[in-house]
Design a protein around this motif. Structure first.
Motif, PDB file in Angstrom:
ATOM      1  N   THR A  97       0.045  -6.738  -7.874  1.00  0.00           N
ATOM      2  CA  THR A  97       0.025  -6.206  -6.513  1.00  0.00           C
ATOM      3  C   THR A  97      -1.415  -5.956  -6.076  1.00  0.00           C
ATOM      4  OG1 THR A  97       2.176  -5.143  -6.863  1.00  0.00           O
ATOM      5  CG2 THR A  97       0.840  -4.335  -5.029  1.00  0.00           C
ATOM      6  N   LEU A  98      -2.212  -5.376  -6.943  1.00  0.00           N
ATOM      7  CA  LEU A  98      -3.608  -5.088  -6.605  1.00  0.00           C
ATOM      8  C   LEU A  98      -4.379  -6.376  -6.324  1.00  0.00           C
ATOM      9  CD1 LEU A  98      -5.945  -3.110  -6.253  1.00  0.00           C
ATOM     10  CD2 LEU A  98      -6.332  -3.247  -8.716  1.00  0.00           C
ATOM     11  N   GLN A  99      -4.175  -7.411  -7.115  1.00  0.00           N
ATOM     12  CA  GLN A  99      -4.872  -8.678  -6.888  1.00  0.00           C
ATOM     13  C   GLN A  99      -4.492  -9.276  -5.534  1.00  0.00           C
ATOM     14  OE1 GLN A  99      -3.592 -10.430 -10.591  1.00  0.00           O
ATOM     15  NE2 GLN A  99      -5.686 -10.429 -11.397  1.00  0.00           N
ATOM     16  N   TYR A 100      -3.209  -9.222  -5.187  1.00  0.00           N
ATOM     17  CA  TYR A 100      -2.778  -9.707  -3.873  1.00  0.00           C
ATOM     18  C   TYR A 100      -3.402  -8.868  -2.755  1.00  0.00           C
ATOM     19  CZ  TYR A 100       0.850 -12.827  -5.744  1.00  0.00           C
ATOM     20  OH  TYR A 100       1.526 -13.840  -6.375  1.00  0.00           O
ATOM     21  N   LEU A 101      -3.388  -7.552  -2.923  1.00  0.00           N
ATOM     22  CA  LEU A 101      -3.942  -6.658  -1.909  1.00  0.00           C
ATOM     23  C   LEU A 101      -5.413  -6.968  -1.659  1.00  0.00           C
ATOM     24  CD1 LEU A 101      -3.323  -4.121  -0.136  1.00  0.00           C
ATOM     25  CD2 LEU A 101      -4.123  -2.759  -2.064  1.00  0.00           C
ATOM     26  N   LEU A 102      -6.172  -7.144  -2.733  1.00  0.00           N
ATOM     27  CA  LEU A 102      -7.603  -7.421  -2.601  1.00  0.00           C
ATOM     28  C   LEU A 102      -7.869  -8.807  -2.022  1.00  0.00           C
ATOM     29  CD1 LEU A 102      -8.905  -5.868  -5.941  1.00  0.00           C
ATOM     30  CD2 LEU A 102      -8.994  -4.874  -3.642  1.00  0.00           C
ATOM     31  N   ALA A 103      -7.076  -9.782  -2.408  1.00  0.00           N
ATOM     32  CA  ALA A 103      -7.290 -11.153  -1.938  1.00  0.00           C
ATOM     33  C   ALA A 103      -6.837 -11.352  -0.499  1.00  0.00           C
ATOM     34  CB  ALA A 103      -6.555 -12.138  -2.846  1.00  0.00           C
ATOM     35  N   LYS A 104      -5.744 -10.732  -0.114  1.00  0.00           N
ATOM     36  CA  LYS A 104      -5.136 -10.983   1.197  1.00  0.00           C
ATOM     37  C   LYS A 104      -5.470  -9.931   2.246  1.00  0.00           C
ATOM     38  CE  LYS A 104      -2.577 -14.556  -0.004  1.00  0.00           C
ATOM     39  NZ  LYS A 104      -2.619 -15.815   0.703  1.00  0.00           N
ATOM     40  N   GLY A 105      -5.819  -8.711   1.818  1.00  0.00           N
ATOM     41  CA  GLY A 105      -5.995  -7.625   2.775  1.00  0.00           C
ATOM     42  C   GLY A 105      -4.646  -7.032   3.142  1.00  0.00           C
ATOM     43  N   ALA A 106      -4.654  -6.096   4.083  1.00  0.00           N
ATOM     44  CA  ALA A 106      -3.407  -5.402   4.414  1.00  0.00           C
ATOM     45  C   ALA A 106      -3.425  -4.887   5.837  1.00  0.00           C
ATOM     46  CB  ALA A 106      -3.204  -4.232   3.452  1.00  0.00           C
ATOM     47  N   VAL A 107      -2.229  -4.568   6.311  1.00  0.00           N
ATOM     48  CA  VAL A 107      -2.058  -3.833   7.558  1.00  0.00           C
ATOM     49  C   VAL A 107      -1.444  -2.500   7.167  1.00  0.00           C
ATOM     50  CG1 VAL A 107      -0.914  -3.743   9.802  1.00  0.00           C
ATOM     51  CG2 VAL A 107      -1.720  -5.934   8.898  1.00  0.00           C
ATOM     52  N   ILE A 108      -2.076  -1.427   7.612  1.00  0.00           N
ATOM     53  CA  ILE A 108      -1.598  -0.082   7.291  1.00  0.00           C
ATOM     54  C   ILE A 108      -1.041   0.537   8.564  1.00  0.00           C
ATOM     55  CG2 ILE A 108      -2.239   2.200   6.434  1.00  0.00           C
ATOM     56  CD1 ILE A 108      -4.564   0.773   4.934  1.00  0.00           C
ATOM     57  N   HIS A 109       0.203   0.975   8.489  1.00  0.00           N
ATOM     58  CA  HIS A 109       0.857   1.647   9.617  1.00  0.00           C
ATOM     59  C   HIS A 109       0.918   3.136   9.299  1.00  0.00           C
ATOM     60  CE1 HIS A 109       2.171  -1.952  11.772  1.00  0.00           C
ATOM     61  NE2 HIS A 109       2.297  -2.486  10.567  1.00  0.00           N
TER      62      HIS A 109
ATOM     63  N   PRO B 101      -4.268  12.006   2.012  1.00  0.00           N
ATOM     64  CA  PRO B 101      -4.530  13.342   2.544  1.00  0.00           C
ATOM     65  C   PRO B 101      -4.784  13.345   4.059  1.00  0.00           C
ATOM     66  CG  PRO B 101      -5.886  12.929   0.609  1.00  0.00           C
ATOM     67  CD  PRO B 101      -5.203  11.642   0.954  1.00  0.00           C
ATOM     68  N   ALA B 102      -5.424  12.316   4.564  1.00  0.00           N
ATOM     69  CA  ALA B 102      -5.793  12.297   5.988  1.00  0.00           C
ATOM     70  C   ALA B 102      -4.618  11.952   6.904  1.00  0.00           C
ATOM     71  CB  ALA B 102      -6.932  11.312   6.222  1.00  0.00           C
ATOM     72  N   LEU B 103      -3.749  11.024   6.477  1.00  0.00           N
ATOM     73  CA  LEU B 103      -2.702  10.528   7.361  1.00  0.00           C
ATOM     74  C   LEU B 103      -1.281  10.807   6.870  1.00  0.00           C
ATOM     75  CD1 LEU B 103      -4.314   7.092   8.222  1.00  0.00           C
ATOM     76  CD2 LEU B 103      -4.136   9.080   9.734  1.00  0.00           C
ATOM     77  N   GLY B 104      -1.137  11.399   5.714  1.00  0.00           N
ATOM     78  CA  GLY B 104       0.197  11.617   5.171  1.00  0.00           C
ATOM     79  C   GLY B 104       0.771  10.303   4.675  1.00  0.00           C
ATOM     80  N   GLU B 105       2.077  10.100   4.895  1.00  0.00           N
ATOM     81  CA  GLU B 105       2.722   8.880   4.420  1.00  0.00           C
ATOM     82  C   GLU B 105       2.372   7.702   5.321  1.00  0.00           C
ATOM     83  OE1 GLU B 105       6.826   8.340   2.425  1.00  0.00           O
ATOM     84  OE2 GLU B 105       7.114   7.839   4.548  1.00  0.00           O
ATOM     85  N   VAL B 106       1.946   6.612   4.696  1.00  0.00           N
ATOM     86  CA  VAL B 106       1.625   5.382   5.423  1.00  0.00           C
ATOM     87  C   VAL B 106       2.413   4.232   4.800  1.00  0.00           C
ATOM     88  CG1 VAL B 106      -0.716   6.171   6.012  1.00  0.00           C
ATOM     89  CG2 VAL B 106      -0.365   4.810   3.948  1.00  0.00           C
ATOM     90  N   THR B 107       2.577   3.161   5.567  1.00  0.00           N
ATOM     91  CA  THR B 107       3.196   1.942   5.061  1.00  0.00           C
ATOM     92  C   THR B 107       2.114   0.881   4.988  1.00  0.00           C
ATOM     93  OG1 THR B 107       5.321   2.508   6.046  1.00  0.00           O
ATOM     94  CG2 THR B 107       4.984   0.206   5.436  1.00  0.00           C
ATOM     95  N   ILE B 108       1.966   0.294   3.817  1.00  0.00           N
ATOM     96  CA  ILE B 108       0.950  -0.726   3.578  1.00  0.00           C
ATOM     97  C   ILE B 108       1.660  -2.062   3.396  1.00  0.00           C
ATOM     98  CG2 ILE B 108      -0.901  -1.493   2.040  1.00  0.00           C
ATOM     99  CD1 ILE B 108      -1.220   1.541   1.319  1.00  0.00           C
ATOM    100  N   THR B 109       1.333  -3.026   4.234  1.00  0.00           N
ATOM    101  CA  THR B 109       1.912  -4.363   4.133  1.00  0.00           C
ATOM    102  C   THR B 109       0.819  -5.324   3.718  1.00  0.00           C
ATOM    103  OG1 THR B 109       3.492  -3.851   5.891  1.00  0.00           O
ATOM    104  CG2 THR B 109       3.189  -6.177   5.341  1.00  0.00           C
ATOM    105  N   ILE B 110       1.037  -6.013   2.595  1.00  0.00           N
ATOM    106  CA  ILE B 110       0.066  -6.999   2.132  1.00  0.00           C
ATOM    107  C   ILE B 110       0.154  -8.213   3.051  1.00  0.00           C
ATOM    108  CG2 ILE B 110      -0.627  -8.495   0.208  1.00  0.00           C
ATOM    109  CD1 ILE B 110       0.804  -6.438  -1.642  1.00  0.00           C
ATOM    110  N   ASN B 111      -0.983  -8.665   3.559  1.00  0.00           N
ATOM    111  CA  ASN B 111      -1.001  -9.822   4.465  1.00  0.00           C
ATOM    112  C   ASN B 111      -0.396 -11.042   3.775  1.00  0.00           C
ATOM    113  OD1 ASN B 111      -2.246  -8.499   6.632  1.00  0.00           O
ATOM    114  ND2 ASN B 111      -4.268  -8.891   5.815  1.00  0.00           N
ATOM    115  N   PRO B 112       0.372 -11.831   4.549  1.00  0.00           N
ATOM    116  CA  PRO B 112       0.968 -13.062   3.963  1.00  0.00           C
ATOM    117  C   PRO B 112      -0.088 -14.120   3.700  1.00  0.00           C
ATOM    118  CG  PRO B 112       1.803 -12.654   6.199  1.00  0.00           C
ATOM    119  CD  PRO B 112       0.816 -11.592   5.881  1.00  0.00           C
TER     120      PRO B 112
END
Length: 119
Positions: A25-37, A108-119
């Protein structure tokens, strides 16, 4: 004898792909980036597009504004800091996520967030 060695070799070669490890998961996150809601402290929805660079820096777009920051990995924890959140926050990276998958994290700053790994 030679024939059984050849058959054994072919069986080993056909099984080789099962030994290969997939991306984490970490490798995908770093390679693809993410959208955080997230939701801002004023209750407004936020969408942040983040790119993670190999040098440990990030590029983020929030509400049309470019922000830079830093990231680091510590085992299964992923830590970030940026101008919006100047205190480093860390969260667990779940196993088995791929591009297009989403997971929840608490910061801590935003509470619960949803992180979507870019396709």
């Amino acid at each position: 004898m030679k024939r059984s060695l050849a058959v054994g070799g072919l069986l080993l070669l056909s099984a080789a792909p099962s030994f290969a490890q997939g991306e984490t998961t970490l490798q995908y996150l770093l390679a693809k980036g993410a959208v955080i809601h997230a939701t801002s402290r004023q209750g407004q929805p936020l969408e942040m597009h983040v790119t993670y660079k190999a040098d440990g820096t990030t590029a983020m777009t929030v509400m049309g504004q470019e922000l830079s920051g830093k990231w680091r990995a510590d085992g299964d924890k992923f830590c970030t800091v940026n101008a919006m959140n100047p205190v480093e926050s860390c969260f667990d990276i779940p196993a088995g996520k791929k591009p297009g998958d989403a997971f929840k994290a608490t910061t801590p700053a935003l509470g619960e967030v949803t992180i979507t790994i870019n396709p």
